[in-house]
Design a protein around this motif. Structure first.
Motif, PDB file in Angstrom:
ATOM      1  N   LEU A 116       0.832  -1.201   0.000  1.00 50.00           N
ATOM      2  CA  LEU A 116       0.000   0.000   0.000  1.00 50.00           C
ATOM      3  C   LEU A 116       0.870   1.256   0.000  1.00 50.00           C
ATOM      4  O   LEU A 116       0.552   2.239  -0.675  1.00 50.00           O
ATOM      5  CB  LEU A 116      -0.933   0.004   1.214  1.00 50.00           C
ATOM      6  N   SER A 117       1.967   1.209   0.756  1.00 48.75           N
ATOM      7  CA  SER A 117       2.876   2.354   0.806  1.00 48.75           C
ATOM      8  C   SER A 117       3.504   2.610  -0.556  1.00 48.75           C
ATOM      9  O   SER A 117       3.654   3.766  -0.981  1.00 48.75           O
ATOM     10  CB  SER A 117       3.976   2.114   1.844  1.00 48.75           C
ATOM     11  N   LYS A 118       3.873   1.541  -1.248  1.00 49.67           N
ATOM     12  CA  LYS A 118       4.465   1.706  -2.573  1.00 49.67           C
ATOM     13  C   LYS A 118       3.447   2.319  -3.536  1.00 49.67           C
ATOM     14  O   LYS A 118       3.793   3.141  -4.391  1.00 49.67           O
ATOM     15  CB  LYS A 118       4.966   0.378  -3.121  1.00 49.67           C
ATOM     16  N   PHE A 119       2.171   1.934  -3.358  1.00 44.26           N
ATOM     17  CA  PHE A 119       1.118   2.506  -4.190  1.00 44.26           C
ATOM     18  C   PHE A 119       1.017   4.021  -3.947  1.00 44.26           C
ATOM     19  O   PHE A 119       0.849   4.798  -4.893  1.00 44.26           O
ATOM     20  CB  PHE A 119      -0.212   1.821  -3.892  1.00 44.26           C
ATOM     21  N   ILE A 120       1.131   4.425  -2.671  1.00 39.96           N
ATOM     22  CA  ILE A 120       1.107   5.849  -2.332  1.00 39.96           C
ATOM     23  C   ILE A 120       2.312   6.562  -2.949  1.00 39.96           C
ATOM     24  O   ILE A 120       2.183   7.604  -3.608  1.00 39.96           O
ATOM     25  CB  ILE A 120       1.124   6.054  -0.802  1.00 39.96           C
ATOM     26  N   VAL A 121       3.488   6.007  -2.722  1.00 42.94           N
ATOM     27  CA  VAL A 121       4.729   6.641  -3.193  1.00 42.94           C
ATOM     28  C   VAL A 121       4.752   6.780  -4.707  1.00 42.94           C
ATOM     29  O   VAL A 121       5.254   7.772  -5.253  1.00 42.94           O
ATOM     30  CB  VAL A 121       5.953   5.840  -2.687  1.00 42.94           C
ATOM     31  N   ASP A 122       4.192   5.807  -5.404  1.00 46.49           N
ATOM     32  CA  ASP A 122       4.182   5.836  -6.873  1.00 46.49           C
ATOM     33  C   ASP A 122       3.050   6.684  -7.453  1.00 46.49           C
ATOM     34  O   ASP A 122       2.987   6.880  -8.666  1.00 46.49           O
ATOM     35  CB  ASP A 122       4.074   4.410  -7.429  1.00 46.49           C
ATOM     36  N   SER A 123       2.173   7.185  -6.592  1.00 42.94           N
ATOM     37  CA  SER A 123       1.015   7.945  -7.068  1.00 42.94           C
ATOM     38  C   SER A 123       1.380   9.412  -7.301  1.00 42.94           C
ATOM     39  O   SER A 123       2.422   9.900  -6.839  1.00 42.94           O
ATOM     40  CB  SER A 123      -0.132   7.865  -6.067  1.00 42.94           C
ATOM     41  N   HIS A 138      -0.019  11.751  -5.880  1.00 46.70           N
ATOM     42  CA  HIS A 138      -0.339  12.482  -4.657  1.00 46.70           C
ATOM     43  C   HIS A 138       0.826  12.585  -3.679  1.00 46.70           C
ATOM     44  O   HIS A 138       0.822  13.461  -2.810  1.00 46.70           O
ATOM     45  CB  HIS A 138      -1.522  11.820  -3.944  1.00 46.70           C
ATOM     46  N   TYR A 139       1.812  11.697  -3.784  1.00 44.39           N
ATOM     47  CA  TYR A 139       2.880  11.626  -2.781  1.00 44.39           C
ATOM     48  C   TYR A 139       3.715  12.907  -2.781  1.00 44.39           C
ATOM     49  O   TYR A 139       4.092  13.415  -3.837  1.00 44.39           O
ATOM     50  CB  TYR A 139       3.761  10.409  -3.041  1.00 44.39           C
ATOM     51  N   ARG A 140       4.035  13.402  -1.566  1.00 46.51           N
ATOM     52  CA  ARG A 140       4.705  14.691  -1.420  1.00 46.51           C
ATOM     53  C   ARG A 140       6.225  14.595  -1.199  1.00 46.51           C
ATOM     54  O   ARG A 140       6.854  15.575  -0.853  1.00 46.51           O
ATOM     55  CB  ARG A 140       4.079  15.447  -0.241  1.00 46.51           C
ATOM     56  N   SER A 145       7.315  15.360   5.418  1.00 47.61           N
ATOM     57  CA  SER A 145       6.984  15.170   6.833  1.00 47.61           C
ATOM     58  C   SER A 145       7.562  13.849   7.314  1.00 47.61           C
ATOM     59  O   SER A 145       7.947  12.993   6.504  1.00 47.61           O
ATOM     60  CB  SER A 145       5.458  15.168   7.041  1.00 47.61           C
ATOM     61  N   TRP A 146       7.600  13.691   8.627  1.00 47.40           N
ATOM     62  CA  TRP A 146       8.029  12.411   9.201  1.00 47.40           C
ATOM     63  C   TRP A 146       7.116  11.287   8.732  1.00 47.40           C
ATOM     64  O   TRP A 146       7.576  10.195   8.403  1.00 47.40           O
ATOM     65  CB  TRP A 146       8.024  12.499  10.727  1.00 47.40           C
TER      66      TRP A 146
END
Length: 376
Positions: free
Chosen positions: A309-316, A318-320, A325-326
């Motif tokens: 799920l984290s990889k999906f976020i990072v590859d999207s 939307h990821y900042r 941030s921490w």
């Protein structure tokens, strides 16, 4: 300029870790954040364990909450609410919960500002507790108008009678007393309905002389299935509260309406970890939550699903970036297979990113309003 953020935060491990890391790594963002801490009730298995350790479990619990808050907010303002506790509940020493924890925080150097609950005012013991409290020089009370008060906007004479009694009994100054319009769960409310509540409540309270009005609501559902229907998928959930706040100020740029929300939790969400809970990440973006849902922890990969799920976020889109941030740094580490995290950890990661995001969103929007006003 009304660019201060007032998140309603449970003073629990996940949220406290999120704020602790914000304090260590991003003091500028923390300075634009005045939390409204909800002290959750000690009950169930936690109470049983506490009773086995001590003869004063409630006082020990409240002291621990106070110390956790003071580690981050010593010499800073916090707003404090104990509405989850029964009105007449007392500690082992016979003191009301609100006055006990406020005194503990005050002794620890926190500028604590107690909430006065509209829904509790008719209880004699509650009124007497409020009337007997002595605040620090720069502290203040905050009136919280919940669903009952919002209903009473339809009977303004009754509402005004209760508010007038609050002002006189507690010696309040309307100009120095913030009012929290707490709409709560708005997942089933159309944006227009939320806007109408805010417009009505803001107009009425300003008419009574209150200068600082804070609106709060939550668009995050109380279960992941309501946010993202299909397992192992993702979706955007509108943050109606932010859209309404921006819309109101766009139409009324000089209004003193401040923003609050419930972070990444629904107001009614349970702290109990369900046996078949779905792994999830709630990633705050402009005007929305980007929610990535896995499946039951009893299924394939268990909690380790968080890495996919984290990889999906990072590859999207939307990821900042991990430097934002921490919380973003932890998501990146998880996407690389370097950590998994438990539910409390993910409350911390999601909340840390959320607070940093919202503080920036508020600051940028109010700066844009100021620039437009300056040109005009």
């Amino acid at each position: 300029m009304n660019n201060q953020y007032y998140p309603i935060v449970r003073a629990k491990a996940g949220e406290m870790e999120a704020l602790t890391l914000l304090n260590k790594l991003d003091k500028a963002s923390l300075a634009r954040c005045t939390p409204i801490f909800e002290i959750t009730k000690l009950e169930g298995k936690s109470l049983e364990a506490a009773r086995n350790r001590s003869t004063t479990p409630f006082e020990d619990y409240l002291d621990a909450r106070a110390h956790n808050i003071a580690e981050i907010f010593r010499r800073k303002h916090v707003i404090l609410d104990v509405s989850q506790w029964p009105i007449g509940f007392c500690t082992e020493g016979g003191e009301q919960v609100l006055s006990y924890i406020c005194n503990s925080l005050k002794e620890l150097g926190v500028i604590v500002c107690p909430v006065i609950g509209y829904d509790r005012w008719e209880a004699v013991e509650y009124r007497e507790t409020i009337k007997s409290m002595v605040l620090s020089d720069s502290a203040f009370f905050c009136i919280r108008l919940d669903s009952l008060a919002i209903e009473d906007l339809g009977d303004p004479d009754h509402l005004d009678e209760i508010l007038e009694d609050m002002v006189l009994s507690a010696g309040l100054s309307e100009a120095k007393t913030p009012v929290l319009i707490d709409i709560g769960d708005v997942t089933k409310l159309p944006i227009q309905d939320v806007m109408e509540i805010v417009e009505t409540a803001y107009g009425h309270m300003k008419g009574l002389g209150f200068d600082c009005i804070i609106m709060s609501a939550s668009s995050i559902p109380d279960s992941i299935e309501k946010a993202v229907k299909e397992r192992d998928s993702s979706g955007l959930v509108q943050r109606k509260e932010m859209i309404v706040w921006k819309g109101f100020l766009s139409a009324n740029p000089t209004a003193s309406l401040y923003f609050s929300d419930y972070g990444v939790r629904n107001p009614r969400s349970s702290d109990t970890i369900a046996t078949h809970m779905n792994v999830k990440i709630r990633y705050t973006v402009n005007n929305a939550f980007f929610v990535v849902r896995g499946h039951s922890v009893q299924g394939e990969d268990g909690f380790a699903q968080s890495q996919k799920l984290s990889k999906f976020i990072v590859d999207s889109i939307h990821y900042r970036e991990s430097s934002f941030s921490w919380g973003d740094a932890m998501i990146k580490q998880c996407s690389l297979g370097k950590l998994v995290g438990n539910p409390t950890n993910w409350i911390a990661y999601d909340t840390n990113h959320h607070v940093k995001s919202v503080v920036g969103e508020i600051y940028e929007f109010t700066a844009q309003l100021a620039a437009v006003a300056a040109r005009a």
